[in-house]
Design a protein around this motif. Structure first.
Motif, PDB file in Angstrom:
ATOM      1  N   LEU A  26       0.873  -1.171   0.000  1.00  0.00           N
ATOM      2  CA  LEU A  26       0.000   0.000   0.000  1.00  0.00           C
ATOM      3  C   LEU A  26       0.910   1.222   0.000  1.00  0.00           C
ATOM      4  CD1 LEU A  26      -2.900   1.207   0.497  1.00  0.00           C
ATOM      5  CD2 LEU A  26      -2.263   1.249   2.911  1.00  0.00           C
ATOM      6  N   LEU A  32      -5.170   0.859  -5.068  1.00  0.00           N
ATOM      7  CA  LEU A  32      -5.413  -0.392  -4.341  1.00  0.00           C
ATOM      8  C   LEU A  32      -6.748  -0.357  -3.600  1.00  0.00           C
ATOM      9  CD1 LEU A  32      -4.290  -3.183  -3.717  1.00  0.00           C
ATOM     10  CD2 LEU A  32      -3.329  -2.235  -1.613  1.00  0.00           C
ATOM     11  N   ARG A 115      -8.271   0.387 -16.774  1.00  0.00           N
ATOM     12  CA  ARG A 115      -9.594   0.957 -16.482  1.00  0.00           C
ATOM     13  C   ARG A 115     -10.677   0.232 -17.282  1.00  0.00           C
ATOM     14  NH1 ARG A 115      -8.311   3.847 -12.012  1.00  0.00           N
ATOM     15  NH2 ARG A 115     -10.327   4.896 -12.126  1.00  0.00           N
ATOM     16  N   GLY A 161      -1.649   4.258 -17.688  1.00  0.00           N
ATOM     17  CA  GLY A 161      -0.850   5.296 -17.020  1.00  0.00           C
ATOM     18  C   GLY A 161      -0.164   6.251 -17.996  1.00  0.00           C
ATOM     19  N   ASP A 162      -0.124   7.524 -17.630  1.00  0.00           N
ATOM     20  CA  ASP A 162       0.543   8.532 -18.451  1.00  0.00           C
ATOM     21  C   ASP A 162       2.045   8.580 -18.181  1.00  0.00           C
ATOM     22  OD1 ASP A 162      -1.785   9.826 -19.773  1.00  0.00           O
ATOM     23  OD2 ASP A 162      -2.384  10.244 -17.719  1.00  0.00           O
ATOM     24  N   LYS A 228      -1.735  14.799 -24.637  1.00  0.00           N
ATOM     25  CA  LYS A 228      -2.757  13.837 -24.185  1.00  0.00           C
ATOM     26  C   LYS A 228      -4.126  14.237 -24.731  1.00  0.00           C
ATOM     27  CE  LYS A 228      -4.668  11.966 -19.858  1.00  0.00           C
ATOM     28  NZ  LYS A 228      -4.516  11.871 -18.403  1.00  0.00           N
TER      29      LYS A 228
END
Ligand code: FAD
Ligand code: SF4
Length: 326
Positions: A26, A32, A115, A161-162, A228
């Protein structure tokens, strides 16, 4: 959410012991806990690593070293990223929201999960990543946001992720600590393509964790951008993105870096598009050629074919932005 035990580690050795005993790490908890509440993840034990001294961001010779527990917002504010690694900085501040960036760590960011809504929202949909062997609802389902590169019959979910996409363009490496000590791997080897086992997403051993991220200084990293494209202008994941860096000799491209996000099952480097530019002038026409080359060989689904043209334009636009930063 299923009950779990919580342990706060004081040292790196505590973390390795806890991992050897089956605990999950964590860090900021923004992925998470999210997935635990959605009933996708069910760790019985979590080890909180936030007390470890892994937050520093510094130059070590010609290498940028980012501690795995540095917060996204701290990296965004850091002068070295602002001046020497603008694409890394932009990939972070164009991600998530300010509140999330204040909490989320760089190590956790690299290991965020897809996602894909079938993965996150579960029954009654089949998902090989969540439940191996159950099938993939996205192949025949709503796959507008899914991958053009690196997919398999078992899974076409994108890596979202970017930051890892930007790191991919600049030959980043990752420091890992495990029971046998530290090892260093290229970021390009951290994430796996799904093949027949989409539930295995990285090449980390179960008892290893990320301690730092290393990025060599370069002219291309200095003249760089992270472009983006998303459905709305803030607080959304990439439909397509491109991390680009350039080094020019006069008008001629000496070095070009192009990585793609939102379109592949792992952070994706567009090597053919880079090679096409080297030795030629960077113009709107050659930038367009590189954009088209970056998406050659894309494997489209029923709903995501639009991403090839959108992606080609994103790469071309990013190259022209990077050129203004030389
Ligand atoms: C609403 C929302 C919007 C978002 N939008 C974006 C976006 O646009 N772009 C984007 O890139 N991201 C986005 N994110 C993702 C966000 O950036 C990540 O949730 C965050 O960076 C994860 O970091 P964390 O420290 O909270 O990780 P945690 O949730 O603590 O951990 C994430 C995973 O990494 C593991 N882990 C954490 N640290 C380590 C380590 N050092 N070594 C090994 N394993 C580790 C954990 O065990 C866990 O599996 C969004 C998240 C949310 C909730
Ligand atoms: S694309 Fe991958 S994550 Fe999404 S439903 Fe299919 S197997 Fe699951």
């Amino acid at each position: 959410m299923q009950p779990f035990s919580y342990y706060r580690a004081e040292t790196a050795n505590d973390v390795v012991s806890a991992l050897s005993g089956g605990a999950r790490i964590l860090a900021g908890g923004t992925t998470l806990y999210d997935l635990m509440k959605l009933d996708v993840e069910h760790p019985e034990r979590v080890v909180d690593i936030s007390a470890l001294d892994l937050t520093e961001i510094r130059m070590e010779g010609e290498t940028l070293v980012l501690g795995a527990l540095a917060r996204m917002s701290d990296a965004v504010e850091h002068e070295i990223l602002r001046t020497e690694f603008p694409a890394l900085r932009e990939s972070l501040w164009r991600a998530a929201s300010q509140q999330l960036r204040n909490m989320a760590t760089l190590g956790g960011n690299l290991l965020q999960r897809t996602r894909c809504s079938y993965f996150r929202h579960g029954a009654p949909y089949a998902c090989n990543k969540r439940q191996p062997g159950s099938g993939c609802a996205a192949v025949e389902g709503l796959n507008r946001a899914h991958a053009l590169f690196g997919g398999s019959d078992a899974c076409i979910a994108i890596y979202p992720g970017d930051f890892a996409t930007a790191l991919m363009a600049f030959d980043a490496e990752i420091d890992l600590l495990g029971p046998s000590g530290t090892r260093r791997i290229p970021l390009a080897s951290l994430h796996r393509e799904p093949e027949d086992n989409p539930e295995r997403e990285t090449n980390l051993e179960p008892d290893e964790f990320i301690t730092a991220i290393r990025v060599p200084r370069s002219n291309a990293a200095r003249a760089s951008t992270y472009h983006k494209i998303r459905d709305r202008e803030s607080y959304a994941f990439a439909l397509v993105s491109s991390a680009v860096g350039l080094d020019l000799d006069g008008d001629i491209v000496r070095d070009a870096r192009i990585a793609l996000g939102g379109v592949a099952t792992r952070p994706w480097r567009a090597g053919d598009a880079e090679r096409l530019l080297v030795g030629r002038p960077l113009t709107e026409a050659t930038a367009r050629e590189a954009g088209v080359a970056a998406f050659a060989g894309a494997s489209t689904t029923q709903h995501n074919a639009f991403k090839t043209e959108l992606g080609a334009r994103a790469v071309a636009d990013a190259l022209m932005i990077a050129k203004t930063r030389i």
